[in-house]
Write an enzyme that holds these catalytic residues in place. Structure first.
Site, PDB file in Angstrom:
ATOM      1  N   LYS A   9       0.835  -1.446   0.352  1.00 47.83           N
ATOM      2  CA  LYS A   9       0.349   0.309   0.152  1.00 47.83           C
ATOM      3  C   LYS A   9       1.053   1.408   0.026  1.00 47.83           C
ATOM      4  CE  LYS A   9      -3.837  -2.042   2.569  1.00 47.83           C
ATOM      5  NZ  LYS A   9      -4.742  -2.195   3.546  1.00 47.83           N
ATOM      6  N   TYR A  49     -11.704  -1.460  -3.375  1.00 48.73           N
ATOM      7  CA  TYR A  49     -12.853  -1.762  -2.176  1.00 48.73           C
ATOM      8  C   TYR A  49     -14.528  -1.560  -2.043  1.00 48.73           C
ATOM      9  CZ  TYR A  49      -7.888  -2.043   0.328  1.00 48.73           C
ATOM     10  OH  TYR A  49      -6.916  -2.499   0.945  1.00 48.73           O
ATOM     11  N   ASN A 112      -1.976  -0.061   6.786  1.00 46.12           N
ATOM     12  CA  ASN A 112      -1.468  -1.441   7.195  1.00 46.12           C
ATOM     13  C   ASN A 112      -0.519  -2.388   6.259  1.00 46.12           C
ATOM     14  OD1 ASN A 112      -3.095  -1.772   5.680  1.00 46.12           O
ATOM     15  ND2 ASN A 112      -4.644  -3.723   7.516  1.00 46.12           N
ATOM     16  N   HIS A 115      -1.788  -5.201   1.786  1.00 49.31           N
ATOM     17  CA  HIS A 115      -2.998  -6.079   1.214  1.00 49.31           C
ATOM     18  C   HIS A 115      -3.331  -7.380   1.096  1.00 49.31           C
ATOM     19  CE1 HIS A 115      -6.882  -6.697  -0.494  1.00 49.31           C
ATOM     20  NE2 HIS A 115      -7.000  -7.215  -1.866  1.00 49.31           N
ATOM     21  N   GLU A 126      -9.388  -9.757  -8.269  1.00 48.87           N
ATOM     22  CA  GLU A 126      -9.054  -8.864  -7.671  1.00 48.87           C
ATOM     23  C   GLU A 126      -7.581  -8.616  -8.475  1.00 48.87           C
ATOM     24  OE1 GLU A 126      -9.715  -7.775  -2.760  1.00 48.87           O
ATOM     25  OE2 GLU A 126      -7.770  -8.987  -3.438  1.00 48.87           O
TER      26      GLU A 126
HETATM   27  O1  CDP Z   1      -7.286  -5.603   4.461  1.00 53.42           O
HETATM   28  P1  CDP Z   1      -8.594  -6.367   5.309  1.00 53.42           P
HETATM   29  O2  CDP Z   1      -9.161  -8.007   4.271  1.00 53.42           O
HETATM   30  O3  CDP Z   1      -7.608  -7.452   6.390  1.00 53.42           O
HETATM   31  O4  CDP Z   1      -9.555  -5.892   5.858  1.00 53.42           O
HETATM   32  P2  CDP Z   1     -10.623  -5.668   5.481  1.00 53.42           P
HETATM   33  O5  CDP Z   1     -11.561  -5.246   6.688  1.00 53.42           O
HETATM   34  O6  CDP Z   1     -10.980  -6.173   4.442  1.00 53.42           O
HETATM   35  O7  CDP Z   1     -10.112  -3.804   5.279  1.00 53.42           O
HETATM   36  C1  CDP Z   1      -9.207  -3.125   4.263  1.00 53.42           C
HETATM   37  C2  CDP Z   1      -8.680  -2.487   4.432  1.00 53.42           C
HETATM   38  O8  CDP Z   1      -9.941  -1.077   5.131  1.00 53.42           O
HETATM   39  C3  CDP Z   1      -7.993  -2.649   5.751  1.00 53.42           C
HETATM   40  O9  CDP Z   1      -6.767  -3.414   5.445  1.00 53.42           O
HETATM   41  C4  CDP Z   1      -7.798  -0.965   6.051  1.00 53.42           C
HETATM   42  O10 CDP Z   1      -6.317  -0.632   5.338  1.00 53.42           O
HETATM   43  C5  CDP Z   1      -9.235  -0.907   5.931  1.00 53.42           C
HETATM   44  N1  CDP Z   1      -9.952  -0.481   7.547  1.00 53.42           N
HETATM   45  C6  CDP Z   1     -10.170   0.561   7.669  1.00 53.42           C
HETATM   46  O11 CDP Z   1      -9.239   1.671   7.853  1.00 53.42           O
HETATM   47  N2  CDP Z   1     -10.303   0.629   9.590  1.00 53.42           N
HETATM   48  C7  CDP Z   1     -11.273  -0.505   9.570  1.00 53.42           C
HETATM   49  N3  CDP Z   1     -11.688  -0.692  10.557  1.00 53.42           N
HETATM   50  C8  CDP Z   1     -11.426  -1.680   8.679  1.00 53.42           C
HETATM   51  C9  CDP Z   1     -10.759  -1.520   7.505  1.00 53.42           C
HETATM   52 MG    MG Z   2     -10.355  -7.260   2.946  1.00 50.35          MG
END
Ligand code: CDP
Ligand code: MG
Length: 139
Positions: A9, A49, A112, A115, A126
């Site tokens: 990212k 997203y 974070n 991805h 994706e």
């Molecule tokens: O990336 P991952 O699959 O672990 O998490 P996700 O639930 O699919 O969320 C996608 C991305 O949204 C995360 O990697 C974070 O960058 C962001 N996110 C966030 O900013 N705040 C949250 N409470 C949850 C996700």
């Molecule tokens: Mg995800």
């Protein structure tokens, strides 16, 4: 053999973590079969997203993901989807296991570093979002 989509990212790119992320994947038996640097615009980040549209973090997340260049890659290997997720660690770095990429390098739950697709259907969507057949290699 399974394929998954991973992204370094914009925060990871700015922190010079491209090599570290790729090294971690390669060392753990994942093969990089496609890779490029891109800079998504807001619409492209929203499309990527789309599943999170409507969630409270969607606006901020898509601003962040379009704020700078990313490195997108296709990883191939046995259980590639799960293996990539394990190496990344939990979404929130505070919850992520010791030694994972997010635990070590993430700033917060949004920034974070990395991805990874969360299942076979998302991986297929994706990968095709960023790569065509001629951009994925066998070696
Ligand atoms: O990336 P991952 O699959 O672990 O998490 P996700 O639930 O699919 O969320 C996608 C991305 O949204 C995360 O990697 C974070 O960058 C962001 N996110 C966030 O900013 N705040 C949250 N409470 C949850 C996700
Ligand atoms: Mg995800």
């Amino acid at each position: 053999m399974e394929r998954t989509l991973s992204i370094v990212k914009p925060d990871g790119v700015k922190k010079s973590l491209i090599g570290e992320v790729v090294r971690r994947f390669e060392r753990n038996g994942l093969k990089v079969v496609g890779m490029k640097m891109i800079h998504m615009d807001k619409k492209e980040a929203e499309g990527f997203y789309a599943v999170h549209r409507g969630k409270p973090f969607f606006e901020s997340l898509t601003d962040f993901m379009s704020s700078g260049p990313c490195v997108v890659m296709v990883l191939e290997g046995e259980n590639a989807i799960q293996k990539t997720r394990e190496l990344m660690g939990a979404t929130d770095p505070a919850q992520a296991k010791e030694g994972t990429l997010r635990r070590q390098f993430a700033t917060n739950v949004e920034r974070n570093v990395v991805h990874g697709s969360d299942g076979p259907d998302t991986a297929a969507f994706e990968i095709s979002y960023f790569f065509n057949a001629l951009e994925i290699f066998e070696y």
